[in-house]
Write a protein that holds these residues in place. Structure first.
Motif, PDB file in Angstrom:
ATOM      1  N   ASP A  73     -19.375 -48.361 -12.065  1.00  0.00           N
ATOM      2  CA  ASP A  73     -19.609 -48.703 -10.889  1.00  0.00           C
ATOM      3  C   ASP A  73     -20.913 -49.943 -10.741  1.00  0.00           C
ATOM      4  O   ASP A  73     -20.664 -50.849  -9.983  1.00  0.00           O
ATOM      5  N   GLU A  74     -21.697 -49.782 -11.475  1.00  0.00           N
ATOM      6  CA  GLU A  74     -22.667 -50.807 -11.748  1.00  0.00           C
ATOM      7  C   GLU A  74     -22.153 -52.322 -12.279  1.00  0.00           C
ATOM      8  O   GLU A  74     -22.509 -53.267 -11.796  1.00  0.00           O
ATOM      9  N   ILE A  75     -21.016 -52.055 -13.258  1.00  0.00           N
ATOM     10  CA  ILE A  75     -20.421 -53.258 -13.597  1.00  0.00           C
ATOM     11  C   ILE A  75     -19.721 -53.959 -12.534  1.00  0.00           C
ATOM     12  O   ILE A  75     -19.873 -55.075 -12.251  1.00  0.00           O
ATOM     13  N   LYS A  76     -18.799 -53.028 -11.683  1.00  0.00           N
ATOM     14  CA  LYS A  76     -18.314 -53.639 -10.707  1.00  0.00           C
ATOM     15  C   LYS A  76     -19.033 -54.284  -9.605  1.00  0.00           C
ATOM     16  O   LYS A  76     -18.708 -55.552  -9.158  1.00  0.00           O
ATOM     17  N   GLU A  77     -20.430 -53.589  -9.454  1.00  0.00           N
ATOM     18  CA  GLU A  77     -21.132 -54.128  -8.492  1.00  0.00           C
ATOM     19  C   GLU A  77     -21.949 -55.640  -8.880  1.00  0.00           C
ATOM     20  O   GLU A  77     -22.269 -56.636  -7.996  1.00  0.00           O
ATOM     21  N   GLN A  78     -22.137 -55.419 -10.193  1.00  0.00           N
ATOM     22  CA  GLN A  78     -23.140 -56.716 -10.615  1.00  0.00           C
ATOM     23  C   GLN A  78     -22.165 -58.085 -10.920  1.00  0.00           C
ATOM     24  O   GLN A  78     -22.603 -59.038 -11.210  1.00  0.00           O
ATOM     25  N   ILE A  79     -20.794 -57.745 -11.501  1.00  0.00           N
ATOM     26  CA  ILE A  79     -20.081 -59.273 -11.730  1.00  0.00           C
ATOM     27  C   ILE A  79     -19.620 -59.839 -10.331  1.00  0.00           C
ATOM     28  O   ILE A  79     -19.537 -58.911  -9.319  1.00  0.00           O
ATOM     29  N   GLU A  80     -19.540 -61.144 -10.616  1.00  0.00           N
ATOM     30  CA  GLU A  80     -19.254 -61.759  -9.220  1.00  0.00           C
ATOM     31  C   GLU A  80     -17.688 -61.902  -8.757  1.00  0.00           C
ATOM     32  O   GLU A  80     -17.510 -62.397  -7.779  1.00  0.00           O
ATOM     33  N   ALA A  81     -16.857 -61.281  -9.791  1.00  0.00           N
ATOM     34  CA  ALA A  81     -15.410 -61.215  -9.626  1.00  0.00           C
ATOM     35  C   ALA A  81     -15.091 -60.086  -8.502  1.00  0.00           C
ATOM     36  O   ALA A  81     -15.691 -59.272  -8.486  1.00  0.00           O
ATOM     37  N   ASN A  82     -14.211 -60.557  -7.707  1.00  0.00           N
ATOM     38  CA  ASN A  82     -13.564 -59.459  -6.825  1.00  0.00           C
ATOM     39  C   ASN A  82     -12.444 -58.847  -7.529  1.00  0.00           C
ATOM     40  O   ASN A  82     -11.213 -59.142  -7.454  1.00  0.00           O
ATOM     41  N   ILE A  83     -12.906 -57.518  -8.128  1.00  0.00           N
ATOM     42  CA  ILE A  83     -11.745 -56.621  -8.757  1.00  0.00           C
ATOM     43  C   ILE A  83     -12.133 -55.419  -8.604  1.00  0.00           C
ATOM     44  O   ILE A  83     -13.270 -54.977  -8.088  1.00  0.00           O
ATOM     45  N   ASN A  84     -11.091 -54.434  -8.545  1.00  0.00           N
ATOM     46  CA  ASN A  84     -11.152 -53.113  -8.327  1.00  0.00           C
ATOM     47  C   ASN A  84     -11.724 -52.391  -9.337  1.00  0.00           C
ATOM     48  O   ASN A  84     -11.705 -52.684 -10.761  1.00  0.00           O
ATOM     49  N   LYS A  85     -12.239 -51.190  -9.183  1.00  0.00           N
ATOM     50  CA  LYS A  85     -12.537 -50.316 -10.301  1.00  0.00           C
ATOM     51  C   LYS A  85     -11.702 -49.982 -11.216  1.00  0.00           C
ATOM     52  O   LYS A  85     -12.009 -49.897 -12.374  1.00  0.00           O
ATOM     53  N   THR A  86     -10.345 -49.998 -11.010  1.00  0.00           N
ATOM     54  CA  THR A  86      -9.437 -49.324 -11.927  1.00  0.00           C
ATOM     55  C   THR A  86      -9.227 -50.484 -12.894  1.00  0.00           C
ATOM     56  O   THR A  86      -8.982 -50.316 -14.104  1.00  0.00           O
ATOM     57  N   THR A  87      -9.405 -51.680 -12.525  1.00  0.00           N
ATOM     58  CA  THR A  87      -9.339 -53.013 -13.339  1.00  0.00           C
ATOM     59  C   THR A  87     -10.399 -52.937 -14.179  1.00  0.00           C
ATOM     60  O   THR A  87     -10.345 -53.182 -15.337  1.00  0.00           O
ATOM     61  N   VAL A  88     -11.722 -52.525 -13.658  1.00  0.00           N
ATOM     62  CA  VAL A  88     -12.608 -52.489 -14.409  1.00  0.00           C
ATOM     63  C   VAL A  88     -12.697 -51.539 -15.597  1.00  0.00           C
ATOM     64  O   VAL A  88     -12.797 -51.661 -16.587  1.00  0.00           O
ATOM     65  N   TYR A  89     -12.044 -50.258 -15.246  1.00  0.00           N
ATOM     66  CA  TYR A  89     -11.971 -49.307 -16.288  1.00  0.00           C
ATOM     67  C   TYR A  89     -10.717 -49.531 -17.376  1.00  0.00           C
ATOM     68  O   TYR A  89     -11.200 -49.355 -18.374  1.00  0.00           O
ATOM     69  N   ARG A  90      -9.771 -50.122 -16.992  1.00  0.00           N
ATOM     70  CA  ARG A  90      -8.800 -50.679 -17.893  1.00  0.00           C
ATOM     71  C   ARG A  90      -9.523 -51.867 -18.838  1.00  0.00           C
ATOM     72  O   ARG A  90      -9.083 -51.537 -20.033  1.00  0.00           O
ATOM     73  N   MET A  91     -10.251 -52.562 -18.364  1.00  0.00           N
ATOM     74  CA  MET A  91     -10.982 -53.477 -19.342  1.00  0.00           C
ATOM     75  C   MET A  91     -12.039 -52.691 -20.351  1.00  0.00           C
ATOM     76  O   MET A  91     -12.004 -53.242 -21.333  1.00  0.00           O
ATOM     77  N   LEU A  92     -12.796 -51.846 -19.389  1.00  0.00           N
ATOM     78  CA  LEU A  92     -13.829 -51.313 -20.494  1.00  0.00           C
ATOM     79  C   LEU A  92     -12.663 -50.286 -21.603  1.00  0.00           C
ATOM     80  O   LEU A  92     -13.202 -50.395 -22.915  1.00  0.00           O
ATOM     81  N   ASP A  93     -11.628 -49.754 -21.312  1.00  0.00           N
ATOM     82  CA  ASP A  93     -10.824 -49.220 -22.415  1.00  0.00           C
ATOM     83  C   ASP A  93     -10.433 -50.013 -23.262  1.00  0.00           C
ATOM     84  O   ASP A  93     -10.506 -49.687 -24.510  1.00  0.00           O
ATOM     85  N   ARG A  94     -10.042 -51.281 -22.938  1.00  0.00           N
ATOM     86  CA  ARG A  94      -9.571 -52.173 -24.047  1.00  0.00           C
ATOM     87  C   ARG A  94     -10.768 -52.751 -24.926  1.00  0.00           C
ATOM     88  O   ARG A  94     -10.523 -52.864 -26.241  1.00  0.00           O
ATOM     89  N   PHE A  95     -11.883 -52.875 -24.255  1.00  0.00           N
ATOM     90  CA  PHE A  95     -12.929 -53.324 -25.044  1.00  0.00           C
ATOM     91  C   PHE A  95     -13.606 -52.211 -25.906  1.00  0.00           C
ATOM     92  O   PHE A  95     -13.745 -52.398 -27.326  1.00  0.00           O
ATOM     93  N   ILE A  96     -13.335 -50.927 -25.593  1.00  0.00           N
ATOM     94  CA  ILE A  96     -13.641 -49.790 -26.700  1.00  0.00           C
ATOM     95  C   ILE A  96     -12.711 -49.948 -27.533  1.00  0.00           C
ATOM     96  O   ILE A  96     -12.935 -49.813 -28.787  1.00  0.00           O
ATOM     97  N   ASP A  97     -11.397 -49.980 -27.264  1.00  0.00           N
ATOM     98  CA  ASP A  97     -10.121 -50.088 -28.308  1.00  0.00           C
ATOM     99  C   ASP A  97     -10.463 -50.913 -29.173  1.00  0.00           C
ATOM    100  O   ASP A  97     -10.144 -51.100 -30.640  1.00  0.00           O
ATOM    101  N   ALA A  98     -10.973 -52.129 -28.809  1.00  0.00           N
ATOM    102  CA  ALA A  98     -11.292 -53.309 -29.681  1.00  0.00           C
ATOM    103  C   ALA A  98     -12.660 -53.398 -30.425  1.00  0.00           C
ATOM    104  O   ALA A  98     -12.747 -54.058 -31.414  1.00  0.00           O
ATOM    105  N   GLY A  99     -13.291 -52.279 -30.156  1.00  0.00           N
ATOM    106  CA  GLY A  99     -14.595 -52.111 -31.004  1.00  0.00           C
ATOM    107  C   GLY A  99     -15.770 -53.182 -30.536  1.00  0.00           C
ATOM    108  O   GLY A  99     -16.784 -53.274 -31.168  1.00  0.00           O
ATOM    109  N   LYS A 100     -15.506 -53.852 -29.264  1.00  0.00           N
ATOM    110  CA  LYS A 100     -16.494 -54.481 -28.452  1.00  0.00           C
ATOM    111  C   LYS A 100     -17.515 -53.973 -27.673  1.00  0.00           C
ATOM    112  O   LYS A 100     -18.876 -54.329 -27.872  1.00  0.00           O
ATOM    113  N   ILE A 101     -17.304 -52.839 -27.244  1.00  0.00           N
ATOM    114  CA  ILE A 101     -18.262 -51.940 -26.710  1.00  0.00           C
ATOM    115  C   ILE A 101     -18.161 -50.371 -26.823  1.00  0.00           C
ATOM    116  O   ILE A 101     -17.126 -49.998 -27.594  1.00  0.00           O
ATOM    117  N   HIS A 102     -19.163 -49.631 -26.473  1.00  0.00           N
ATOM    118  CA  HIS A 102     -18.937 -48.121 -26.942  1.00  0.00           C
ATOM    119  C   HIS A 102     -19.531 -47.562 -25.493  1.00  0.00           C
ATOM    120  O   HIS A 102     -20.127 -48.216 -24.628  1.00  0.00           O
TER     121      HIS A 102
END
Length: 136
Positions: A32-61
């Motif tokens: 929710d904080e990520i969605k609020e703070q980025i300037e892009a107009n994307i929905n929360k489901t898209t944010v979660y998908r991106m976060l899952d991809r970043f976790i799988d790629a080892g970029k975030i935890h």
């Protein structure tokens, strides 16, 4: 309606916006904080998908807080391949302000015979140094 190329470019910009935000963040952030703070107009489901991809790629935890929410942070000192990407550092959640932070202290994660560990969740709960200082 955009072409596949346009969607791919737009998605890459959104992904970079999320990574840039996590790079600048002084603390872990919820979806929710990520969605609020980025300037892009994307929905929360898209944010979660991106976060899952970043976790799988080892970029975030992430770590799950006491409230059941996931808190995300950029991997800074990780050198392992994503398949063996185990975070052994501690996280701390403040009962007063709710902030969750990564701590530099690490623990040895045991190698268990016949088990494949995919993630660790090391969360300490208490009062953070900022809140302790405010109350003294």
């Amino acid at each position: 309606m955009g072409t596949v190329e346009e969607k791919k470019t737009r998605n890459t910009k959104h992904q970079q916006a999320v990574l840039d935000l996590l790079q600048r963040a002084k603390k872990t952030l919820t979806a929710d904080e990520i969605k609020e703070q980025i300037e892009a107009n994307i929905n929360k489901t898209t944010v979660y998908r991106m976060l899952d991809r970043f976790i799988d790629a080892g970029k975030i935890h992430f770590v799950t807080g006491q409230n059941g929410k996931s808190y995300y942070a950029l991997c800074k000192d990780c050198k392992e391949e994503p398949v063996q990407h185990i975070h052994n550092h501690l996280h701390f959640q403040c009962e007063n302000c709710g902030n969750v932070e990564c701590l530099p202290e690490t623990l040895d994660v045991p190698r268990l015979k016949d088990y494949k560990i995919k993630e660790t969740q090391l969360l300490l709960i208490g009062i953070c140094k900022t809140c302790v200082t405010k109350n003294t």
